[in-house]
Motif scaffolding. Structure first.
Motif, PDB file in Angstrom:
ATOM      1  N   ASN A  49      -4.755  -4.476  -3.218  1.00  0.00           N
ATOM      2  CA  ASN A  49      -3.907  -4.089  -2.112  1.00  0.00           C
ATOM      3  C   ASN A  49      -2.539  -4.657  -2.440  1.00  0.00           C
ATOM      4  OD1 ASN A  49      -5.523  -2.536  -0.412  1.00  0.00           O
ATOM      5  ND2 ASN A  49      -6.631  -4.380   0.219  1.00  0.00           N
ATOM      6  N   PHE A  50      -1.596  -3.768  -2.576  1.00  0.00           N
ATOM      7  CA  PHE A  50      -0.292  -4.228  -3.036  1.00  0.00           C
ATOM      8  C   PHE A  50       0.362  -5.110  -1.988  1.00  0.00           C
ATOM      9  CE2 PHE A  50      -0.824  -0.008  -5.174  1.00  0.00           C
ATOM     10  CZ  PHE A  50      -1.113  -0.540  -6.417  1.00  0.00           C
ATOM     11  N   GLU A  51       1.089  -6.107  -2.493  1.00  0.00           N
ATOM     12  CA  GLU A  51       1.828  -6.979  -1.584  1.00  0.00           C
ATOM     13  C   GLU A  51       2.943  -6.206  -0.905  1.00  0.00           C
ATOM     14  OE1 GLU A  51       3.360 -10.727  -3.222  1.00  0.00           O
ATOM     15  OE2 GLU A  51       1.250 -11.163  -3.713  1.00  0.00           O
ATOM     16  N   LYS A  52       3.535  -5.359  -1.712  1.00  0.00           N
ATOM     17  CA  LYS A  52       4.677  -4.586  -1.215  1.00  0.00           C
ATOM     18  C   LYS A  52       4.535  -3.153  -1.697  1.00  0.00           C
ATOM     19  CE  LYS A  52       9.672  -5.059  -1.412  1.00  0.00           C
ATOM     20  NZ  LYS A  52      10.707  -5.614  -2.314  1.00  0.00           N
ATOM     21  N   PRO A  53       3.685  -2.357  -0.996  1.00  0.00           N
ATOM     22  CA  PRO A  53       3.489  -0.976  -1.456  1.00  0.00           C
ATOM     23  C   PRO A  53       4.786  -0.176  -1.380  1.00  0.00           C
ATOM     24  CG  PRO A  53       2.200  -1.428   0.548  1.00  0.00           C
ATOM     25  CD  PRO A  53       2.939  -2.680   0.219  1.00  0.00           C
ATOM     26  N   ARG A  54       5.024   0.641  -2.368  1.00  0.00           N
ATOM     27  CA  ARG A  54       6.234   1.468  -2.372  1.00  0.00           C
ATOM     28  C   ARG A  54       6.107   2.595  -1.364  1.00  0.00           C
ATOM     29  NH1 ARG A  54       9.691   1.386  -7.467  1.00  0.00           N
ATOM     30  NH2 ARG A  54       9.031  -0.494  -8.537  1.00  0.00           N
ATOM     31  N   GLN A  55       7.222   2.910  -0.755  1.00  0.00           N
ATOM     32  CA  GLN A  55       7.286   3.998   0.218  1.00  0.00           C
ATOM     33  C   GLN A  55       8.215   5.076  -0.306  1.00  0.00           C
ATOM     34  OE1 GLN A  55       5.277   3.905   2.852  1.00  0.00           O
ATOM     35  NE2 GLN A  55       4.620   1.799   2.407  1.00  0.00           N
ATOM     36  N   VAL A  56       8.089   6.271   0.261  1.00  0.00           N
ATOM     37  CA  VAL A  56       8.997   7.355  -0.121  1.00  0.00           C
ATOM     38  C   VAL A  56      10.298   7.166   0.647  1.00  0.00           C
ATOM     39  CG1 VAL A  56       9.342   9.860  -0.079  1.00  0.00           C
ATOM     40  CG2 VAL A  56       7.063   8.908  -0.561  1.00  0.00           C
ATOM     41  N   ILE A  57      11.398   7.025  -0.078  1.00  0.00           N
ATOM     42  CA  ILE A  57      12.672   6.832   0.619  1.00  0.00           C
ATOM     43  C   ILE A  57      13.562   8.063   0.568  1.00  0.00           C
ATOM     44  CG2 ILE A  57      12.773   4.300   0.582  1.00  0.00           C
ATOM     45  CD1 ILE A  57      14.526   4.524  -1.940  1.00  0.00           C
ATOM     46  N   LYS A  58      13.190   9.029  -0.285  1.00  0.00           N
ATOM     47  CA  LYS A  58      13.986  10.242  -0.373  1.00  0.00           C
ATOM     48  C   LYS A  58      13.101  11.357  -0.890  1.00  0.00           C
ATOM     49  CE  LYS A  58      18.638  11.455  -1.700  1.00  0.00           C
ATOM     50  NZ  LYS A  58      19.907  10.925  -2.195  1.00  0.00           N
ATOM     51  N   LYS A  59      13.252  12.537  -0.327  1.00  0.00           N
ATOM     52  CA  LYS A  59      12.448  13.694  -0.713  1.00  0.00           C
ATOM     53  C   LYS A  59      13.425  14.798  -1.067  1.00  0.00           C
ATOM     54  CE  LYS A  59       8.753  15.895   1.590  1.00  0.00           C
ATOM     55  NZ  LYS A  59       7.826  16.015   2.746  1.00  0.00           N
ATOM     56  N   VAL A  60      13.356  15.291  -2.298  1.00  0.00           N
ATOM     57  CA  VAL A  60      14.308  16.316  -2.718  1.00  0.00           C
ATOM     58  C   VAL A  60      13.545  17.511  -3.278  1.00  0.00           C
ATOM     59  CG1 VAL A  60      16.205  16.838  -4.328  1.00  0.00           C
ATOM     60  CG2 VAL A  60      16.080  14.593  -3.243  1.00  0.00           C
ATOM     61  N   LEU A  61      13.833  18.697  -2.755  1.00  0.00           N
ATOM     62  CA  LEU A  61      13.211  19.913  -3.277  1.00  0.00           C
ATOM     63  C   LEU A  61      14.011  20.383  -4.484  1.00  0.00           C
ATOM     64  CD1 LEU A  61      11.163  22.260  -3.082  1.00  0.00           C
ATOM     65  CD2 LEU A  61      12.778  23.391  -1.546  1.00  0.00           C
ATOM     66  N   ALA A  62      13.318  20.613  -5.617  1.00  0.00           N
ATOM     67  CA  ALA A  62      14.000  21.054  -6.830  1.00  0.00           C
ATOM     68  C   ALA A  62      14.129  22.571  -6.797  1.00  0.00           C
ATOM     69  CB  ALA A  62      13.220  20.591  -8.055  1.00  0.00           C
ATOM     70  N   ASN A  63      15.252  23.045  -6.329  1.00  0.00           N
ATOM     71  CA  ASN A  63      15.512  24.486  -6.320  1.00  0.00           C
ATOM     72  C   ASN A  63      15.857  24.963  -7.714  1.00  0.00           C
ATOM     73  OD1 ASN A  63      15.162  25.370  -3.621  1.00  0.00           O
ATOM     74  ND2 ASN A  63      16.975  24.150  -3.071  1.00  0.00           N
ATOM     75  N   SER A  64      15.619  26.252  -7.951  1.00  0.00           N
ATOM     76  CA  SER A  64      15.863  26.821  -9.271  1.00  0.00           C
ATOM     77  C   SER A  64      17.352  27.063  -9.510  1.00  0.00           C
ATOM     78  CB  SER A  64      15.100  28.139  -9.352  1.00  0.00           C
ATOM     79  OG  SER A  64      14.777  28.418 -10.664  1.00  0.00           O
ATOM     80  N   GLN A  65      17.799  26.803 -10.728  1.00  0.00           N
ATOM     81  CA  GLN A  65      19.176  27.121 -11.119  1.00  0.00           C
ATOM     82  C   GLN A  65      19.188  27.579 -12.566  1.00  0.00           C
ATOM     83  OE1 GLN A  65      20.493  22.816 -10.435  1.00  0.00           O
ATOM     84  NE2 GLN A  65      21.544  23.228 -12.364  1.00  0.00           N
ATOM     85  N   GLU A  66      20.256  28.280 -12.964  1.00  0.00           N
ATOM     86  CA  GLU A  66      20.310  28.746 -14.344  1.00  0.00           C
ATOM     87  C   GLU A  66      20.872  27.672 -15.249  1.00  0.00           C
ATOM     88  OE1 GLU A  66      21.361  33.004 -14.861  1.00  0.00           O
ATOM     89  OE2 GLU A  66      21.912  32.334 -16.883  1.00  0.00           O
TER      90      GLU A  66
END
Ligand code: FJE
Ligand code: FE
Length: 335
Positions: A49-66
């Motif tokens: 059990n982690f002492e300090k479990p990591r959390q999600v701090i940012k969520k980014v959708l990878a949109n398509s680009q050329e």
């Protein structure tokens, strides 16, 4: 085909054991309590059990680009909302069919890691290094002082993969270029409690990858079965992120909302990551972590240095064929 600062390329140019003897301990009531305590401690430690479990701090959708010539990439790291996750500069999920691809272009000052997910890609460089990587293979290229190469689809239809750019520290930016190539069959794999992992760099489930990471990095490809849970340690002060390839997963806290494919999740500092697959389908994602360099980053497309003056110098070196770009003068990739 040769490209030097063509407009097409301008968009990129802009991770107790007790040695007491049990007999003597058991004769002594105080020692018995001690023994019980130490066993409890050990049990807690093995449950990680982690002492300090990591959390999600940012969520980014990878949109398509050329990108490149006629190629589509889903960029996550490297897009304006997620410019630089030290030491990572770019993460592209590419889906490319011939004749599109990434024709002759240079690199200096960082590493590119290409991981094929489906199909194959041929790579040719100005030093005569040539090869094709297929599904599950990895090419870990340390560009160092300079590489000019082409990366083009080899098979028919859509060729898919991930390309990650890892920065090099100032002392390593001008090293000799180097390749580490791993065929799918040589990539370390491990399995535990409904979780499979392919270990591209670093260690998971006690298994270590042979890849040498000049900037200390971990890179795992996890598949988590429905109902399974993963606990993966990550060096405490490293930056890390998840990129989801397939399915849906719950990351960080059990009560957080699930994330799906093409999302990049940036993780908070901490000693490890908890992941749950509460869905009915397999969840596949990569987990990448690296030791931050904490140095200034000046990027001009495929050149990543520490100062503007070094970028200026790099453009001159490339243009005039100096300091590592000597072979760029005459070279063109072969059709
Ligand atoms: C590059 C434009 C580019 N993402 N993903 C400019 F497209 C590239 C480049 C790539 C690339 C290659 C592969 Cl195989 C996969 C990619 C960008 O090659 F390096 C510059 N400078
Ligand atoms: Fe490249």
């Amino acid at each position: 085909m040769r490209l030097r600062y063509s407009p097409i390329y301008s968009s990129l140019l802009s991770n107790l054991s007790s040695s007491f003897k049990q007999t003597s301990l058991l004769c002594n009531p105080k020692a018995k309590i001690f023994l019980l305590r130490s066993q409890t401690k050990r049990t807690i430690m093995s449950a990680v059990n982690f002492e300090k479990p990591r959390q999600v701090i940012k969520k980014v959708l990878a949109n398509s680009q050329e990108e490149g010539v006629g190629a589509n990439v889903r960029r996550s790291i490297g897009r304006p909302e997620l410019r630089n996750l030290d030491p990572f500069l770019l993460l592209d999920e590419f889906e490319v069919s011939a004749p599109a691809g990434f024709p002759d272009h240079p690199h200096r000052g960082f590493e590119t890691v290409t991981y094929m997910l489906h199909g194959s890609f041929t790579h040719q460089d100005f030093a005569g290094h040539k090869g094709t990587i297929g599904t599950g293979d990895v090419q870990w290229m340390t560009a160092g002082r300079g590489i000019v190469h082409s990366e083009m689809p080899a098979g028919e239809g859509i060729q898919k993969g991930l390309q990650l750019w890892i920065n090099l520290s100032s002392k390593d930016k001008m090293i000799e270029p180097r390749y580490q190539e791993l065929q799918s069959k040589d990539i370390s794999q491990a399995e535990k409690d409904g979780v499979e992992v392919r270990i591209i760099a670093g260690e998971a489930f006690g298994v270590q990858s042979p890849v040498y990471t000049r900037t200390p990095t971990m890179y795992m490809d996890f598949t988590v079965k429905p109902g399974a849970k993963l606990q993966q340690p990550i060096s405490e002060n490293w930056n890390s992120f998840v990129y989801i390839l397939e399915g849906e997963g719950v990351f960080g806290s059990e009560d957080s909302s699930p994330a799906a494919s093409h999302y990049c999740l940036v993780l908070s500092p901490g000693d490890g990551l908890n992941v749950w697959n509460k869905s009915a389908k397999p969840l596949r994602f990569v987990l990448v972590g690296g030791q931050p360099l904490n140095e200034p980053v000046v990027q001009h497309g495929p050149f990543v240095m520490n100062t503007r003056a070094e970028i200026q110098k790099t453009m001159e070196d490339y243009y005039f064929g100096r300091n590592g770009f000597e072979m760029a003068k005459q070279w063109n990739s072969q059709k």
